[in-house]
Structure formats: structure tokens, C-alpha cells
Design a protein around this motif. Structure first.
Motif, short mmCIF file in Angstrom:
data_model
loop_
_atom_site.label_atom_id
_atom_site.label_comp_id
_atom_site.label_asym_id
_atom_site.label_seq_id
_atom_site.Cartn_x
_atom_site.Cartn_y
_atom_site.Cartn_z
N VAL A 1 -14.01 55.49 -61.00
CA VAL A 1 -14.79 54.73 -61.84
C VAL A 1 -14.26 53.46 -61.79
CG1 VAL A 1 -15.86 54.43 -64.04
CG2 VAL A 1 -15.26 56.65 -63.12
N ASP A 2 -15.06 52.51 -61.49
CA ASP A 2 -14.81 50.85 -61.58
C ASP A 2 -15.49 50.45 -62.77
OD1 ASP A 2 -14.43 48.36 -61.18
OD2 ASP A 2 -16.01 48.36 -59.62
N HIS A 3 -14.81 49.64 -63.46
CA HIS A 3 -15.51 49.21 -64.87
C HIS A 3 -14.91 47.85 -64.87
CE1 HIS A 3 -11.55 50.73 -66.25
NE2 HIS A 3 -11.84 51.02 -67.32
N TRP A 4 -15.90 46.93 -65.53
CA TRP A 4 -15.66 45.54 -65.55
C TRP A 4 -15.52 44.90 -66.92
CZ3 TRP A 4 -20.04 42.23 -67.09
CH2 TRP A 4 -19.82 40.84 -67.08
N TRP A 5 -14.29 44.43 -67.05
CA TRP A 5 -14.12 43.58 -68.28
C TRP A 5 -13.32 42.45 -68.43
CZ3 TRP A 5 -9.78 45.54 -71.24
CH2 TRP A 5 -9.14 46.62 -70.69
N GLN A 6 -12.87 41.86 -69.34
CA GLN A 6 -12.20 40.57 -69.25
C GLN A 6 -11.11 40.70 -70.71
OE1 GLN A 6 -15.38 37.71 -70.43
NE2 GLN A 6 -15.41 37.43 -67.99
N THR A 7 -10.05 39.72 -70.58
CA THR A 7 -9.20 39.64 -71.75
C THR A 7 -10.04 39.61 -73.22
OG1 THR A 7 -7.60 38.53 -70.24
CG2 THR A 7 -7.40 38.28 -72.72
N ALA B 1 -10.55 51.89 -62.28
CA ALA B 1 -10.05 50.67 -61.79
C ALA B 1 -10.61 49.66 -62.61
CB ALA B 1 -10.23 50.78 -60.25
N ALA B 2 -10.13 48.67 -62.47
CA ALA B 2 -10.60 47.11 -63.25
C ALA B 2 -9.51 46.12 -62.96
CB ALA B 2 -10.81 47.49 -64.58
N GLY B 3 -9.90 44.78 -63.35
CA GLY B 3 -8.91 43.73 -63.11
C GLY B 3 -9.75 42.87 -62.16
N GLU B 4 -10.49 43.74 -61.13
CA GLU B 4 -11.06 42.82 -59.98
C GLU B 4 -12.10 43.87 -59.59
OE1 GLU B 4 -8.79 42.82 -56.33
OE2 GLU B 4 -7.29 43.91 -57.37
N ARG B 5 -13.01 43.30 -58.53
CA ARG B 5 -13.92 44.31 -58.15
C ARG B 5 -13.19 45.43 -57.08
NH1 ARG B 5 -16.43 43.47 -53.16
NH2 ARG B 5 -18.46 45.01 -52.90
N LEU B 6 -13.64 46.56 -57.36
CA LEU B 6 -13.17 47.73 -56.33
C LEU B 6 -14.01 47.85 -55.17
CD1 LEU B 6 -11.56 50.21 -56.20
CD2 LEU B 6 -13.32 51.89 -57.39
N ALA C 1 -21.19 33.34 -72.30
CA ALA C 1 -21.17 33.25 -70.77
C ALA C 1 -19.84 33.96 -70.24
CB ALA C 1 -21.04 31.84 -70.45
N THR C 2 -19.97 35.03 -69.41
CA THR C 2 -18.68 35.66 -68.92
C THR C 2 -17.85 34.98 -67.90
OG1 THR C 2 -19.91 36.91 -67.13
CG2 THR C 2 -19.96 37.85 -69.38
N GLY C 3 -18.61 33.89 -67.45
CA GLY C 3 -17.99 33.16 -66.19
C GLY C 3 -17.94 33.87 -65.04
N ASP C 4 -18.54 35.03 -64.90
CA ASP C 4 -18.71 35.89 -63.67
C ASP C 4 -20.04 35.75 -63.19
OD1 ASP C 4 -16.36 37.16 -62.87
OD2 ASP C 4 -16.36 38.29 -64.89
N SER C 5 -20.47 35.88 -61.75
CA SER C 5 -21.84 36.17 -61.42
C SER C 5 -22.10 37.41 -60.68
CB SER C 5 -21.89 34.77 -60.24
OG SER C 5 -21.37 35.20 -59.21
N PHE D 1 -23.75 44.48 -60.08
CA PHE D 1 -22.63 44.36 -59.22
C PHE D 1 -21.97 42.92 -59.35
CE2 PHE D 1 -25.41 47.53 -57.53
CZ PHE D 1 -24.63 48.21 -56.77
N VAL D 2 -20.65 42.93 -59.51
CA VAL D 2 -20.28 41.51 -59.85
C VAL D 2 -19.61 40.90 -58.66
CG1 VAL D 2 -18.37 40.65 -61.16
CG2 VAL D 2 -19.36 42.67 -62.04
N MET D 3 -19.96 39.58 -58.58
CA MET D 3 -19.83 38.91 -57.16
C MET D 3 -18.49 38.14 -57.07
SD MET D 3 -21.94 40.76 -55.83
CE MET D 3 -21.93 39.90 -53.96
P1 AMP Z 1 -8.81 39.46 -67.14
O1 AMP Z 1 -9.06 38.57 -68.38
O2 AMP Z 1 -7.58 39.15 -66.59
O3 AMP Z 1 -9.07 40.80 -67.42
O4 AMP Z 1 -9.90 39.01 -65.80
C1 AMP Z 1 -11.42 39.33 -66.16
C2 AMP Z 1 -11.99 38.93 -64.80
O5 AMP Z 1 -11.55 39.52 -63.99
C3 AMP Z 1 -13.55 39.18 -64.93
O6 AMP Z 1 -14.05 37.87 -65.66
C4 AMP Z 1 -13.65 39.33 -63.46
O7 AMP Z 1 -13.83 37.96 -62.80
C5 AMP Z 1 -12.50 40.16 -63.03
N1 AMP Z 1 -12.85 41.55 -63.09
C6 AMP Z 1 -12.17 42.19 -63.90
N2 AMP Z 1 -12.66 43.77 -63.74
C7 AMP Z 1 -13.58 43.60 -62.80
C8 AMP Z 1 -14.40 44.44 -62.04
N3 AMP Z 1 -14.33 45.70 -62.43
N4 AMP Z 1 -15.05 43.97 -61.07
C9 AMP Z 1 -15.16 42.98 -60.75
N5 AMP Z 1 -14.60 41.58 -61.25
C10 AMP Z 1 -13.76 42.23 -62.37
#
Ligand code: AMP
Ligand code: COA
Length: 652
Positions: free
Chosen positions: A402-408, A380-385, A492-496, A506-508
């Protein structure tokens, strides 16, 4: 430990399959680590160097490498004997149809469509804008563009003509590829009027447009002289061979929301992208040749670029293109049906899709009707699971979730739990640990490291690993000022977020004005720009409120110009229609509240965070720099949620 043989050097490397070893090696000996990873790719000129830092803070991966990404995703597998294997399965829940394309067939279609593009003058380095629904031709157009060494820019079908126009204006494409329509559960969407309007707005009416006709949608109107029919052109096309490009040449531009109305054109290179994605397929997703990966997203998003199109094909796996929704097409068993029908090994989706299924079928009774034994892992990704959804999905599916965190911007996971490597337990609520090449820190506003357990800005030390953005299209300055200037030496990811004692992240949430609605990244700044155009509006703020299904939903607050006398219901309807017209249905903008005033600091900054906290019913702190504390009292009366909803919000 296990061994792999590099396909281009014949060298045998000892490759560690342990997360901690891999991660450490990627940071301590990055040249060795990434050159070794480059062995997964078939190069015309294999790179002798991994990284060129001479343009720092811009970086070039594999500066002397030459390759073609489309060749690596297609022809190479045919040459290696997998021509008869499924490369792509198209499953349309909207039409009730399924189609399968072998590697040999897909290679032929891509080569022929590349020939079509070439006959329209598209060559190396030219841009091609692709505006398509979830049909195989979207992937074919992307791979054909890459085959010519040209640069695609896919625009999500839910965006309105104005957004499409902004991207056409910025990328100045040599051709546009589209389809005559897309199918949403509630309506059919005619694409061609939108494309015509966008080309007009962008002053690019003469651009050749290739149209994949779909049954039941209008054909190009008379007067569109440069518009060509996909099928007609394909019937007589001469296949085009892959064109060599430098590893550092751009493969695609993908526009994403920034904090202003102007989208950012994230640039991805060819070489770093191919190397990084190949590494992730094997090590994060545990997907290899012959496996079936289904990413239930859209080719208009980065997740679709990386894991519907390029990743699975680079790995010689089978990808599934799904035209449908998690619920309502026809029911909440749709995902289980697709897993069964295509023997899916890995499903990747957004948490919002899981929440939608859970809402419709809390006990997952519909699962009983399907055999999903092929499924090994859910990503799962795109937002916090959220932990509730994590536990629910783990329980009903009985596979690792599996939650995984990433960005465009990064193109692949910054933090994940790598299923192809051993040794990392999963923790609910955390996307686990940093992936190779991502040196992650949590810093306070001054850039100083914070302790484990303390929330701060999530930053990544430069250089970023291969496959991440190289710059913003035609705008190095904006890239540097948007991402690299806030914290010296860091992106800077822009995430906290925070790290726990074991180093799990832990992405908030975001630290800027970007919100995430149903896994779609949107800019509240862009919505404010649209609302601000209305003649009755003096000023406005859009904030993202918590939503149990979509994660967040946009909510607008407007102050009227003095003397304006317009019925509130009409104004609200007008503003909602404006955002839908100028940004698109995907903005999901459905809530507007008229307020007396917006809370601001003495320097004029609107206190959006405070507003969000009040509307979400959270405790809030009024900054000492507030201009007029009385405005907060008024807002508390207006916004304080009753029964989970903002007090006076008008929901048409
Ligand atoms: P996008 O560029 O459309 O993929 O959006 C990226 C943003 O979505 C990130 O900077 C986070 O804010 C959020 N995001 C994506 N995946 C996760 C995740 N697994 N957990 C928390 N936030 C996420
Ligand atoms: N083309 C045109 N319009 C589109 C569209 C597209 N490709 N995708 C969405 N829309 C429209 C929808 O029709 C809807 O319009 P409406 O207001 O007229 O009904 C609007 O945009 C919002 O759509 P959506 O966000 O899909 O909301 P929903 O309520 O219809 O469905 C979910 C909710 C959770 C089922 C759905 O959002 C979903 O499947 N989300 C997963 C998203 C995802 O995979 N994101 C990728 C990130 S990894």
C-alpha cells in the motif's frame, strides 16, 4: 457495519467500516464523525465540540477537550490490563542486540524520565529538543516530554550542528536530550561535540543537557557544567504523573524543509493528533491492541513520530525501534529477519529501502531463510512508490503493498488505501484515495478545478482534519503565507498530480524547490545558501536529478566569479564538504558542475526545471521569457546525460 463503545461516554455508536461511507460522513457531518473518533481516546474532559473555526483560517480541534497524550499511549493500557504486553521492541542490527519493554516498564521509565526533566525545570509548554539516534531512550524522551505537557522538537541525527542550532534558536528549549553517539554502517558519530557546537552557535550554552551514554563514545568534556548523565539521573528520579493539557495545546514541533534555508516548525496539537492517529491505526493500518507494527524510519522524521512512537502506542500495539539499514547490516535479508524475529504484522518503510534491497538481492533469495508469515501488509511512503518496485514487492512478499501519500505537515496520510475499511482495490502507482476529512482538489495556476486525468496543483480544502499542523511555531503569518495564500480556501500541498476517473490520485512531484533524497525531504534552497557562501562562487543552482536508488539526488551548478583561478576538483571537494558541514551527511550532496552561466528569465528567476529536464535527458521547453537563449545551448552541451549521467558532472 460494526459497533464500538466510546470509553468515556459509554455511548454506543454505529460505526461504518466502509471507505466511501466513512469519507462521505467525514465531510458531510464532520462534528459527528470526529467526536465519534474521539471516543477512542481517554480524556480528562471529553470534548463536547469537534471544531472551533472562530480563528479561521487557523482552526482548533476539540477546543474544550483535556487529556494527556503520554497517558493515552502508556498508563491507559496498563490500567486496562495490558501492562505485561510488549510496548516497544528495540532491535539493533548495528549492535546485534534486542530488548523488549512491556507497557508497565515503559510507563515507569517514561514517568521517571519526566521526573528528571521536571527536576531540570521543564514544565507545561516548555520546549525540549531531542537529538538522538534510534534507541529506546529517544521514544522515552518524547513521551516524557509529553507527560509534562511540554513540547518536544526532535532533530534528525543526520543533521549538522548548524541545522541543530537553527532549531534550538527557534524553539528556545528548556532542556536538550541527546546520546553520546550514533552508529552508521561506515562510521561512529560522536554527538556531543555537535551538541556543544550547536548550543554555542544558538547562544544557549546554559541549557541543561541530558546525555544517554553509549558504550564506546566519549563522555561529556570537562567544562560542560550543565550536562547530566541519563542513567545517574534516572537512578534517583521521582516519577512524574501525567499533566493535563488542553487538546489544542502543542505536543510537538517538527522542523521540516521549506523552500528557503529557514526550516519550518510544524506544530502538532495534543487532542487532534491523538484522535487522528488512533483512527488511522484501526482503519488505515488495521492495527489493534497486541498487534506488532514496525515502521523502518527514524524518530527524527514525521513517519517516526506518528508510526514508530505515538500511533502504535495509542493503539495498544507493539512498536519496533530498528537501529540499522535495509542493506549491509549485515545484508539485504535484514528486514525479513526483523519481521520473523518479532512476528511483525505491518511493515511501513520508504520505497528507497525496497529499491536498495532489490538492488542487492533482485530475486529476494534471502527471503527463503526466514518465516515472514506474520506479515499482513506492507505500507510505503516518503516518496512515490514506483510501479516496478510495487510489483516486485507484491510478488516477493505475497501481501498487499500500500502506497500512501502524506507530509510532515499533515502528520498522517492524505491519501491511502485503508486496510481496516472494506472496498478499495489497489492500483499500481497511486496512493489511492483521500482519507476522511481531506477534501482534495486538483487546480490549475489560477485555482480553477482541472478535469480528471489533467495534472495540476494538489490542494486540500480548509479546514484540514484533526492531527494536521495547526500553525508554524511562533509564526502564524508564515504558515498562512506559505500554505494558505496561493489558492483561496485551500491548503497548498506543494505537490502536483492528477486524479483518474475513479478518483484515485497520482502524485507526480513537487512544485517547489523541495527534493526527496532516499525518503529524506531536503531544501535545494538551503544547499544553495551554503554554496553561495564560498568566495569563488558568483551564483549557483541546486536541482534534484532522478536517481534509480534514492529517487532523487541533489546536483549543484556553480558559476565562478570572474578572475577566480581555483582548480575545479578542489572547488568541487570544498563545496561538497561545506554542504556536509552546514547541513549534514543526510543531504547526500556529492555532485557539482561548474558552468559558464545559469539560464534565467528576464526577471532573474533561474530556470531550475529546465536545467533538471536537460540533465535528466527529458524534452524541455525554453520559456519565451528567457534572458539569453545561448545559455541553454551551452548547458545542453554540458548537462546532456551520457549513459544515464549528466555530461560533465564531477563525481569525486
Ligand atoms: P515529508 O514531509 O518529509 O514527509 O515529505 C513530504 C513530501 O514527500 C510530499 O509532499 C511528497 O512530495 C513526498 N511524498 C511523500 N509520500 C509520498 C507518496 N506516497 N507518493 C508521492 N510522494 C510522496
Ligand atoms: N545520523 C548520522 N548520519 C546519518 C544518519 C543519521 N541518523 N542517517 C544517514 N546518515 C548519513 C549516512 O551515514 C550517509 O553518510 P555518508 O555520506 O558518510 O555515507 C549519508 O547520511 C546518507 O545516508 P543515507 O541516505 O542513509 O544513504 P545510504 O547510501 O547510506 O543508504 C538507503 C541508502 C536507501 C539504504 C538509506 O537511505 C535508507 O535506508 N533509506 C530509507 C530512509 C527512510 O526510511 N526515510 C524515512 C522516510 S519515511
Amino acid at each position: 457495519m460494526s459497533t464500538i463503545t466510546s470509553s468515556w461516554t459509554g455511548l454506543i455508536f454505529m460505526v461504518t467500516k466502509n471507505y466511501r461511507d466513512s469519507y462521505t460522513r467525514s465531510l458531510e457531518t464532520p462534528e459527528e464523525f470526529w467526536l465519534e473518533a474521539a471516543g477512542r481516546i481517554s480524556w480528562t474532559n471529553p470534548p463536547q465540540r469537534a471544531l472551533d473555526s472562530s480563528r479561521a483560517p487557523l482552526y482548533d480541534w476539540f477546543p474544550d477537550g483535556v487529556l494527556n497524550t503520554s497517558y493515552n499511549a502508556l498508563d491507559r493500557h496498563v490500567a486496562e490490563g495490558r501492562g505485561g504486553q510488549d510496548a516497544l521492541i528495540y532491535d539493533s542490527a548495528m549492535l546485534g542486540t534486542q530488548e523488549r519493554y512491556s507497557y508497565a516498564e515503559l510507563t515507569d521509565l517514561v514517568a521517571r524520565f519526566a521526573g528528571v526533566l521536571r527536576s531540570q525545570g521543564v514544565g507545561k509548554g516548555d520546549r525540549v529538543v531531542i537529538y538522538m539516534p534510534m534507541i529506546p531512550e529517544a521514544a522515552i524522551a518524547m513521551l516524557a516530554t509529553a507527560r509534562l505537557g511540554a513540547v518536544h522538537s526532535v532533530v534528525f541525527g543526520g543533521f549538522a550542528p548548524k541545522e541543530l542550532a537553527a532549531r534550538i534558536r527557534d524553539a528556545s528549549p528548556a532542556a536538550v536530550v541527546t546520546a553520546s553517539g550514533g552508529i552508521e554502517p561506515s562510521r561512529r558519530i560522536e554527538y556531543l561535540p555537535a551538541v556543544a557546537e550547536a548550543l554555542g552557535l544558538a547562544g544557549a550554552r546554559d541549557t541543561p543537557v541530558l546525555v544517554k551514554a553509549r558504550e564506546g563514545f566519549a563522555a561529556p568534556a570537562a567544562g560542560h557544567a550543565g550536562w547530566l548523565d541519563w542513567d545517574t539521573e534516572m537512578a534517583t528520579a521521582t516519577p512524574a504523573a501525567p499533566v493535563d493539557v488542553k487538546a489544542t495545546d502543542p505536543l510537538y514541533i517538527l522542523y521540516t524543509s521549506g523552500t528557503t534555508g529557514a526550516p519550518k516548525g510544524v506544530v502538532r496539537d495534543n487532542g487532534g493528533h491523538a484522535v487522528a492517529l488512533s483512527w488511522t491505526l484501526e482503519n488505515i493500518y488495521d492495527i489493534g491492541p497486541g498487534d506488532i507494527m514496525w515502521t523502518a524510519s527514524d524518530v527524527g522524521w514525521v513517519v517516526g513520530h506518528s508510526y514508530i512512537v505515538y500511533g502504535p502506542l495509542l493503539a495498544g500495539a507493539t512498536t519496533v525501534i530498528y537501529e540499522g539499514k535495509p542493506v549491509g547490516t549485515p545484508d539485504a535479508g535484514a528486514f525479513w529477519r526483523v519481521i520473523q524475529d518479532h512476528k511483525v504484522n505491518v511493515l511501513f518503510t520508504a520505497p528507497t529501502a525496497l529499491r536498495a534491497i532489490r538492488k542487492a538481492d533482485p530475486e529476494a533469495k534471502l527471503l527463503d531463510g526466514y518465516d515472514i508469515s506474520s506479515l499482513r501488509t506492507l505500507f510505503a511512503a516518503g516518496e512515490r512508490l514506483d510501479t516496478d518496485t510495487f510489483h516486485w514487492a507484491s510478488r516477493i512478499l505475497g501481501v498487499p503493498v500500500v502506497d500512501h501519500w502524506w507530509q510532515t505537515e499533515t502528520g498522517w496520510a492524505i491519501c491511502a488505501n485503508p486496510r481496516g475499511l472494506d472496498g478499495m482495490p489497489i492500483k499500481a502507482g497511486s496512493p489511492s484515495v483521500p482519507m476522511p476529512g481531506f477534501k482534495l482538489n486538483i487546480v490549475d495556476g489560477s485555482g480553477a478545478d482541472v478535469e480528471a486525468g489533467t495534472e495540476g496543483n494538489i490542494v486540500l480544502a480548509l479546514p484540514l482534519p484533526p492531527g494536521t499542523l495547526t500553525t508554524l511555531w511562533g509564526n502564524d503569518e508564515r504558515y498562512i503565507s506559505s500554505y494558505l495564500q496561493a489558492f483561496e480556501g485551500y491548503y497548498a500541498t506543494g505537490d502536483s498530480g492528477y486524479r483518474d476517473e475513479d478518483g484515485y490520485l497520482f502524485v507526480m512531484g513537487r512544485t517547489d524547490d523541495i527534493i526527496n533524497v532516499a525518503g529524506h525531504r531536503l531544501s535545494t534552497g538551503a544547499m544553495e545558501q551554503v554554496i553561495g557562501q564560498h568566495p569563488a562562487v558568483a551564483e549557483c543552482a541546486v536541482i534534484g536529478l532522478a536517481d534509480p536508488l534514492k529517487g532523487q539526488r541533489p546536483s549543484g551548478y556553480v558559476v565562478l566569479k570572474s578572475g577566480v583561478d581555483v582548480p575545479e576538483e578542489i572547488l568541487v571537494k570544498d563545496l561538497i564538504a561545506l554542504v556536509r558541514r552546514d547541513i549534514g551527511a543526510v543531504a547526500d550532496f556529492k555532485h557539482v558542475t561548474v558552468v559558464e552561466a545559469l539560464p534565467k528569465t528576464r526577471s532573474g528567476k533561474i530556470l531550475r526545471k529546465t536545467m533538471r529536464q536537460i540533465a535528466d535527458g527529458e524534452d524541455y521547453v525554453v520559456p519565451s521569457t528567457i534572458e539569453d537563449a545561448g545559455v541553454i545551448d551551452q548547458l545542453v552541451g554540458t548537462l546532456r546525460p551520457a549513459a544515464g549521467r549528466p555530461g560533465q558532472s564531477i563525481v569525486p
